[in-house]
Design a protein around this motif. Structure first.
Motif, PDB file in Angstrom:
ATOM      1  N   HIS A   1      40.920  23.071  33.376  1.00 34.24           N
ATOM      2  CA  HIS A   1      40.608  21.987  34.320  1.00 34.24           C
ATOM      3  C   HIS A   1      39.270  21.328  33.978  1.00 34.24           C
ATOM      4  N   GLY A   2      39.265  20.009  34.007  1.00 34.68           N
ATOM      5  CA  GLY A   2      38.036  19.264  33.807  1.00 34.68           C
ATOM      6  C   GLY A   2      37.446  19.375  32.423  1.00 34.68           C
ATOM      7  N   GLY A   3      38.241  19.793  31.455  1.00 32.55           N
ATOM      8  CA  GLY A   3      37.721  19.940  30.103  1.00 32.55           C
ATOM      9  C   GLY A   3      36.868  21.180  29.890  1.00 32.55           C
ATOM     10  N   THR A   4      36.883  22.103  30.856  1.00 27.24           N
ATOM     11  CA  THR A   4      36.081  23.319  30.767  1.00 27.24           C
ATOM     12  C   THR A   4      36.784  24.369  29.911  1.00 27.24           C
ATOM     13  N   HIS A   5      36.040  24.971  28.992  1.00 28.34           N
ATOM     14  CA  HIS A   5      36.608  26.038  28.181  1.00 28.34           C
ATOM     15  C   HIS A   5      36.694  27.324  29.010  1.00 28.34           C
ATOM     16  N   LEU A   6      37.797  28.036  28.857  1.00 30.23           N
ATOM     17  CA  LEU A   6      37.980  29.277  29.599  1.00 30.23           C
ATOM     18  C   LEU A   6      36.959  30.332  29.166  1.00 30.23           C
ATOM     19  N   ASN A   7      36.599  31.181  30.104  1.00 34.20           N
ATOM     20  CA  ASN A   7      35.650  32.254  29.837  1.00 34.20           C
ATOM     21  C   ASN A   7      36.306  33.367  29.028  1.00 34.20           C
ATOM     22  N   LYS A   8      35.739  33.639  27.886  1.00 38.26           N
ATOM     23  CA  LYS A   8      36.222  34.752  27.070  1.00 38.26           C
ATOM     24  C   LYS A   8      35.536  36.047  27.477  1.00 38.26           C
ATOM     25  N   GLY A   9      36.139  37.172  27.078  1.00 39.16           N
ATOM     26  CA  GLY A   9      35.542  38.460  27.369  1.00 39.16           C
ATOM     27  C   GLY A   9      35.676  38.894  28.805  1.00 39.16           C
ATOM     28  N   VAL A  10      36.663  38.346  29.516  1.00 40.02           N
ATOM     29  CA  VAL A  10      36.867  38.691  30.929  1.00 40.02           C
ATOM     30  C   VAL A  10      38.217  39.373  31.129  1.00 40.02           C
ATOM     31  N   LEU A  11      39.281  38.705  30.684  1.00 39.47           N
ATOM     32  CA  LEU A  11      40.633  39.241  30.815  1.00 39.47           C
ATOM     33  C   LEU A  11      41.263  39.345  29.427  1.00 39.47           C
ATOM     34  N   TYR A  12      41.840  40.504  29.152  1.00 35.19           N
ATOM     35  CA  TYR A  12      42.508  40.732  27.878  1.00 35.19           C
ATOM     36  C   TYR A  12      43.976  41.079  28.107  1.00 35.19           C
ATOM     37  N   ARG A  13      44.792  40.857  27.085  1.00 36.28           N
ATOM     38  CA  ARG A  13      46.199  41.235  27.108  1.00 36.28           C
ATOM     39  C   ARG A  13      46.466  42.123  25.893  1.00 36.28           C
ATOM     40  N   ALA A  14      47.515  42.944  25.981  1.00 35.91           N
ATOM     41  CA  ALA A  14      47.728  43.891  24.886  1.00 35.91           C
ATOM     42  C   ALA A  14      49.154  44.412  24.873  1.00 35.91           C
ATOM     43  N   ASP A  15      49.463  45.120  23.786  1.00 37.26           N
ATOM     44  CA  ASP A  15      50.644  45.959  23.709  1.00 37.26           C
ATOM     45  C   ASP A  15      50.206  47.372  24.106  1.00 37.26           C
ATOM     46  N   THR A  16      51.041  48.356  23.859  1.00 32.16           N
ATOM     47  CA  THR A  16      50.681  49.721  24.232  1.00 32.16           C
ATOM     48  C   THR A  16      49.320  50.090  23.654  1.00 32.16           C
ATOM     49  N   ILE A  17      48.466  50.644  24.494  1.00 32.14           N
ATOM     50  CA  ILE A  17      47.102  50.960  24.065  1.00 32.14           C
ATOM     51  C   ILE A  17      47.057  52.401  23.572  1.00 32.14           C
ATOM     52  N   VAL A  18      47.377  52.565  22.283  1.00 29.43           N
ATOM     53  CA  VAL A  18      47.333  53.883  21.637  1.00 29.43           C
ATOM     54  C   VAL A  18      46.463  53.747  20.388  1.00 29.43           C
ATOM     55  N   PRO A  19      45.169  53.514  20.579  1.00 30.60           N
ATOM     56  CA  PRO A  19      44.285  53.234  19.436  1.00 30.60           C
ATOM     57  C   PRO A  19      43.990  54.457  18.591  1.00 30.60           C
TER      58      PRO A  19
ATOM     59  N   GLN B   1      38.965  43.403  32.246  1.00 29.82           N
ATOM     60  CA  GLN B   1      40.242  44.030  32.557  1.00 29.82           C
ATOM     61  C   GLN B   1      41.279  43.695  31.490  1.00 29.82           C
ATOM     62  N   VAL B   2      42.217  44.618  31.314  1.00 30.31           N
ATOM     63  CA  VAL B   2      43.309  44.451  30.353  1.00 30.31           C
ATOM     64  C   VAL B   2      44.630  44.691  31.073  1.00 30.31           C
ATOM     65  N   PHE B   3      45.625  43.861  30.804  1.00 25.86           N
ATOM     66  CA  PHE B   3      46.983  44.143  31.270  1.00 25.86           C
ATOM     67  C   PHE B   3      47.891  44.202  30.050  1.00 25.86           C
ATOM     68  N   HIS B   4      48.895  45.069  30.117  1.00 27.33           N
ATOM     69  CA  HIS B   4      49.754  45.219  28.944  1.00 27.33           C
ATOM     70  C   HIS B   4      51.106  45.797  29.312  1.00 27.33           C
ATOM     71  N   CYS B   5      52.098  45.512  28.475  1.00 27.92           N
ATOM     72  CA  CYS B   5      53.368  46.225  28.500  1.00 27.92           C
ATOM     73  C   CYS B   5      53.434  47.019  27.207  1.00 27.92           C
ATOM     74  N   THR B   6      54.560  47.027  26.496  1.00 26.35           N
ATOM     75  CA  THR B   6      54.603  47.839  25.287  1.00 26.35           C
ATOM     76  C   THR B   6      54.376  47.016  24.039  1.00 26.35           C
ATOM     77  N   ALA B   7      55.081  45.910  23.885  1.00 21.77           N
ATOM     78  CA  ALA B   7      54.813  45.029  22.742  1.00 21.77           C
ATOM     79  C   ALA B   7      53.888  43.890  23.130  1.00 21.77           C
ATOM     80  N   GLY B   8      53.562  43.756  24.409  1.00 21.85           N
ATOM     81  CA  GLY B   8      52.645  42.709  24.853  1.00 21.85           C
ATOM     82  C   GLY B   8      53.234  41.318  24.734  1.00 21.85           C
ATOM     83  N   LYS B   9      54.539  41.187  24.918  1.00 22.05           N
ATOM     84  CA  LYS B   9      55.155  39.895  24.646  1.00 22.05           C
ATOM     85  C   LYS B   9      55.929  39.287  25.815  1.00 22.05           C
ATOM     86  N   ASP B  10      56.571  40.081  26.658  1.00 21.94           N
ATOM     87  CA  ASP B  10      57.431  39.544  27.711  1.00 21.94           C
ATOM     88  C   ASP B  10      56.743  39.597  29.080  1.00 21.94           C
TER      89      ASP B  10
END
Length: 304
Positions: A78-96, A192-201
């Motif tokens: 909105h308004g040409g504002t760049h979204l804030n990075k480093g706040v919300l992440y998305r992922a696949d299964t977190i098994v690092p 915060q991070v939200f994820h499913c297994t492949a991080g796609k659907d």
């Protein structure tokens, strides 16, 4: 379809990583995917510091880990504002692996939201840095094995994925899950991070809602959705090879559409939103029952 193929395909469609695919296989650092051309990498006019936060780390063992806000200067809202990075992440299964776990520790994550079903979690439980809150919000309904058993063509596989996205709009259980997830993301502090297994659907749908809420244009949202095919390229190739080796090339061709995303999958859900609610905004308020305060809090996280 025999029971073995049904079980294997069910694991694929719920995005469950196949142990036989990854066990003993060294995963190289994946190549960085191309940035969406709509990003303005020359602008530094976002956030309170006036400069973009660092890009999300590329994780070889969590390949679809990325920042909801994009890369570089971040997506434009909105308004040409760049979204804030480093706040919300998305992922696949977190098994690092150990190196990627250390990278996650450096991010200082506050909470992880796992959208997987019980069997998916049992197959591969998350491995998280110490002190990170773990929250389960399963978002999947229906009998996957029964749906898989109806697949007789490549187009049937594609239609199954389209139906899954339609269910994100029409299904009571799915809507309840997204309502809880977005409410938690709005109310809780920290990264915060939200994820499913492949991080796609399920994860891709959540990201679409957040980007829409922030005013990111539809073309950019679709490009972000399709980036899963770049981030997950090695996983998809290995999974397809495993299916071909164990079930035959015919099965690999049949189930290949389940391993990635296509714009028609997301569009099916968006069309269902238009038919039932008229707009994403109406889906958020009427379909998910989110309050103005919750939506404002999410916008503030995304846009500052």
């Amino acid at each position: 379809m025999n029971r073995t193929r049904t079980t294997l395909a069910a694991a694929v469609v719920t995005s469950a990583l196949l142990g036989a695919v990854t066990t003993g296989v060294a995963q190289a650092q994946p190549p960085a995917p191309p940035l969406p051309p709509v990003l303005d990498l020359g602008s530094l006019s976002f956030g309170s510091l006036g400069i973009p936060a660092p890009d999300a780390p590329r994780l070889a063992s969590v390949p679809n880990f990325r920042d909801v806000a994009g890369t570089g200067s971040g997506y434009v809202g909105h308004g040409g504002t760049h979204l804030n990075k480093g706040v919300l992440y998305r992922a696949d299964t977190i098994v690092p692996d150990d190196a990627d776990l250390a990278a996650l520790e450096r991010l200082g994550l506050a909470a992880v939201y796992d959208l997987r079903a019980d069997d998916e979690v049992a197959e591969k439980p998350d491995r998280l840095p110490a002190g990170v809150e773990y929250v389960r919000i399963p978002i999947l309904s229906g009998n996957i094995a029964d749906m898989i058993d109806q697949i007789g063509s490549v187009e049937d596989s594609r239609n199954m994925m389209r139906d899954m996205n339609r269910a994100f709009v029409a299904g009571d259980a799915e809507r309840a899950g997204f309502t809880r997830l977005l409410t938690e993301l709005a109310q809780n502090d920290g990264r915060q991070v939200f994820h499913c297994t492949a991080g796609k659907d399920r994860t891709g749908w959540t990201s679409m809602l957040l980007l829409s809420l922030a005013g990111v244009d539809r073309a950019t949202i679709v490009q972000d959705y399709l980036l899963t095919n770049e981030y997950n390229r090695e996983w998809a190739a290995k999974t397809r090879a495993h299916i071909a080796a164990t079930q035959g090339e015919e099965a690999a061709i049949l189930f290949e559409p389940l391993l990635g995303v296509e714009d028609s999958y997301l569009q099916a859900g968006l069309d269902e939103i238009d038919a039932r609610y008229g707009s994403v905004d109406a889906y958020l308020t009427e379909g998910l029952g989110l309050s103005t305060d919750t939506l404002d809090a999410l916008r503030h996280k995304l846009l500052g």
